[in-house]
Design an enzyme around this catalytic site. Sequence first.
Site, mmCIF file in Angstrom:
data_model
loop_
_atom_site.group_PDB
_atom_site.id
_atom_site.type_symbol
_atom_site.label_atom_id
_atom_site.label_comp_id
_atom_site.label_asym_id
_atom_site.label_seq_id
_atom_site.Cartn_x
_atom_site.Cartn_y
_atom_site.Cartn_z
ATOM 1 N N THR A 12 103.345 58.097 -60.224
ATOM 2 C CA THR A 12 102.574 58.838 -61.225
ATOM 3 C C THR A 12 101.748 57.900 -62.114
ATOM 4 O OG1 THR A 12 104.363 60.435 -61.241
ATOM 5 C CG2 THR A 12 102.788 60.568 -63.058
ATOM 6 N N CYS A 141 105.007 57.749 -72.947
ATOM 7 C CA CYS A 141 103.933 58.720 -73.236
ATOM 8 C C CYS A 141 104.106 59.337 -74.622
ATOM 9 C CB CYS A 141 103.928 59.798 -72.166
ATOM 10 S SG CYS A 141 105.560 60.475 -71.770
ATOM 11 N N ARG A 169 107.984 68.242 -71.626
ATOM 12 C CA ARG A 169 107.869 68.826 -70.275
ATOM 13 C C ARG A 169 109.116 68.429 -69.487
ATOM 14 N NH1 ARG A 169 109.066 64.475 -68.337
ATOM 15 N NH2 ARG A 169 107.689 62.904 -67.471
ATOM 16 N N GLY A 196 112.059 58.334 -82.030
ATOM 17 C CA GLY A 196 111.908 57.731 -83.362
ATOM 18 C C GLY A 196 112.194 56.237 -83.327
ATOM 19 N N HIS A 221 103.596 67.483 -73.017
ATOM 20 C CA HIS A 221 104.542 67.576 -74.126
ATOM 21 C C HIS A 221 103.819 68.201 -75.321
ATOM 22 C CE1 HIS A 221 107.134 64.677 -72.055
ATOM 23 N NE2 HIS A 221 106.204 63.755 -72.090
HETATM 24 P P1 NAD Z 1 107.336 57.670 -60.300
HETATM 25 O O1 NAD Z 1 108.669 57.989 -59.742
HETATM 26 O O2 NAD Z 1 106.273 58.710 -60.256
HETATM 27 O O3 NAD Z 1 106.752 56.374 -59.601
HETATM 28 C C1 NAD Z 1 107.530 55.250 -59.367
HETATM 29 C C2 NAD Z 1 107.049 54.581 -58.100
HETATM 30 O O4 NAD Z 1 107.831 53.410 -57.865
HETATM 31 C C3 NAD Z 1 107.193 55.473 -56.853
HETATM 32 O O5 NAD Z 1 106.033 55.349 -56.085
HETATM 33 C C4 NAD Z 1 108.421 54.877 -56.146
HETATM 34 O O6 NAD Z 1 108.338 55.055 -54.746
HETATM 35 C C5 NAD Z 1 108.266 53.417 -56.510
HETATM 36 N N1 NAD Z 1 109.515 52.647 -56.396
HETATM 37 C C6 NAD Z 1 110.786 53.103 -56.382
HETATM 38 N N2 NAD Z 1 111.639 52.065 -56.257
HETATM 39 C C7 NAD Z 1 110.874 50.941 -56.193
HETATM 40 C C8 NAD Z 1 111.168 49.570 -56.044
HETATM 41 N N3 NAD Z 1 112.427 49.129 -55.947
HETATM 42 N N4 NAD Z 1 110.140 48.689 -55.996
HETATM 43 C C9 NAD Z 1 108.853 49.096 -56.104
HETATM 44 N N5 NAD Z 1 108.509 50.395 -56.230
HETATM 45 C C10 NAD Z 1 109.523 51.308 -56.287
HETATM 46 O O7 NAD Z 1 107.600 57.173 -61.787
HETATM 47 P P2 NAD Z 1 106.584 57.210 -62.991
HETATM 48 O O8 NAD Z 1 106.649 58.550 -63.630
HETATM 49 O O9 NAD Z 1 105.255 56.676 -62.566
HETATM 50 O O10 NAD Z 1 107.303 56.213 -63.999
HETATM 51 C C11 NAD Z 1 107.123 54.818 -63.922
HETATM 52 C C12 NAD Z 1 107.408 54.214 -65.270
HETATM 53 O O11 NAD Z 1 106.489 54.766 -66.221
HETATM 54 C C13 NAD Z 1 108.807 54.505 -65.835
HETATM 55 O O12 NAD Z 1 109.191 53.425 -66.649
HETATM 56 C C14 NAD Z 1 108.567 55.732 -66.694
HETATM 57 O O13 NAD Z 1 109.530 55.886 -67.704
HETATM 58 C C15 NAD Z 1 107.209 55.384 -67.280
HETATM 59 N N6 NAD Z 1 106.425 56.530 -67.740
HETATM 60 C C16 NAD Z 1 106.403 57.705 -67.060
HETATM 61 C C17 NAD Z 1 105.661 58.763 -67.557
HETATM 62 C C18 NAD Z 1 105.628 60.088 -66.881
HETATM 63 O O14 NAD Z 1 105.526 61.085 -67.564
HETATM 64 N N7 NAD Z 1 105.672 60.167 -65.585
HETATM 65 C C19 NAD Z 1 104.919 58.619 -68.734
HETATM 66 C C20 NAD Z 1 104.893 57.372 -69.375
HETATM 67 C C21 NAD Z 1 105.667 56.336 -68.879
#
Ligand code: NAD
Length: 339
Positions: A12, A141, A169, A196, A221
């Site tokens: 994502t 986020c 969400r 917080g 959200h």
């Molecule tokens: P996601 O699950 O959509 O994507 C993670 C990706 O990493 C996937 O493509 C998965 O296949 C890959 N992956 C899994 N194991 C792996 C490994 N060992 N080595 C390399 N790649 C690997 O997750 P996301 O939502 O993109 O979240 C990623 C980070 O961003 C997290 O720290 C999350 O907390 C943060 N984040 C997410 C959001 C959100 O709403 N989705 C918002 C802000 C921050």
Amino acid sequence: MKAKVAINGYGTIGKRVADAVAAQDDMEIVGVVKTRPSFEARIATEKGYDVYTNSQENIASFNKSGIEVSGTIDELLDKADIVVDATPGNLGGEYKKLYQKHGVKAVWQGGEDHELAGFSFNSEANYKDAVGLDFARVVSCNTTGLIRVLYPLDKKYGIRKARVTLMRRATDPGDIKKGPINALVPDPVKLPSHHGPDVNSILPNIDITSVGVKTSTTLMHLHAVNIELKQTCVEDDIISLLGGRPRIRLVNSKDGIKSTAEAMELAKDLGRPRGDMWENILWKDSISIDKGELYLFQAIHQESDVVPENVDAIRAMLGLEKDGAKSIMKTNKALGITA
Ligand code: NAD
């Protein structure tokens, strides 16, 4: 010469950061890491990104699927100046050792603890402190969305206390596994939610308490924000302060944007890639001062608001631009953010 950026974790957040980096004129994508030969890996190659994988064993499954794979993460890191780690939360510690071994800088995401990087980043609040750093973490986020509002308010009027309710969400739209699908879940039941304290990783002096509720939606959200300011001001002062921020988009419910659904429709109508809304959607007509306290509602597109912040973090850490305001403008211009 353009700075060379690798993406580890092309989900994502990772795929969006890749496209945002590719849109800048001072940085380029040298490769992205996918664990499996999924449709996202295929599309990455079609976009022209070199796809790497995280182990020799996975190369075989890529070869079997017919998706071109350029090598392992070790080979990619040797080509990169910096890696954006967007792997699922809590894998960062393992990867940190690898990044150090290859001498690459790293940007982690909000799923990792502040301590992993030792520095939490927000473009407006602390860009200059990130200049030249080897490691940084772009906060989540929700925290990014909160800091975009709290930082300018604190700077101009001083925040005595902030109390925030986050209606979160349940999961992202592409996820078929998580819920709830028909419930409201206090999360956590007991104060405080982690948001917080996470704000305090960047703005340590703000008195903030947050509560969270998981809701049956995937779009955005919604934050209900209540702030007691140290200095007196009127609603128009807040509108002009927040309306002037580079990543806050003021909307009006009278224009038909009354919900997160319509906010997402706005992003699509603006022609945004993937229908992304990089800015906070803040309801101008929600801004109220009541009994001396400020109230407002804002919506945060969880899949994309941290994306421009990642671009700025890269620019700061590599010293490509020392002035945060200039980086924000540059990133915004390249992406088409005109808020
Ligand atoms: P996601 O699950 O959509 O994507 C993670 C990706 O990493 C996937 O493509 C998965 O296949 C890959 N992956 C899994 N194991 C792996 C490994 N060992 N080595 C390399 N790649 C690997 O997750 P996301 O939502 O993109 O979240 C990623 C980070 O961003 C997290 O720290 C999350 O907390 C943060 N984040 C997410 C959001 C959100 O709403 N989705 C918002 C802000 C921050």
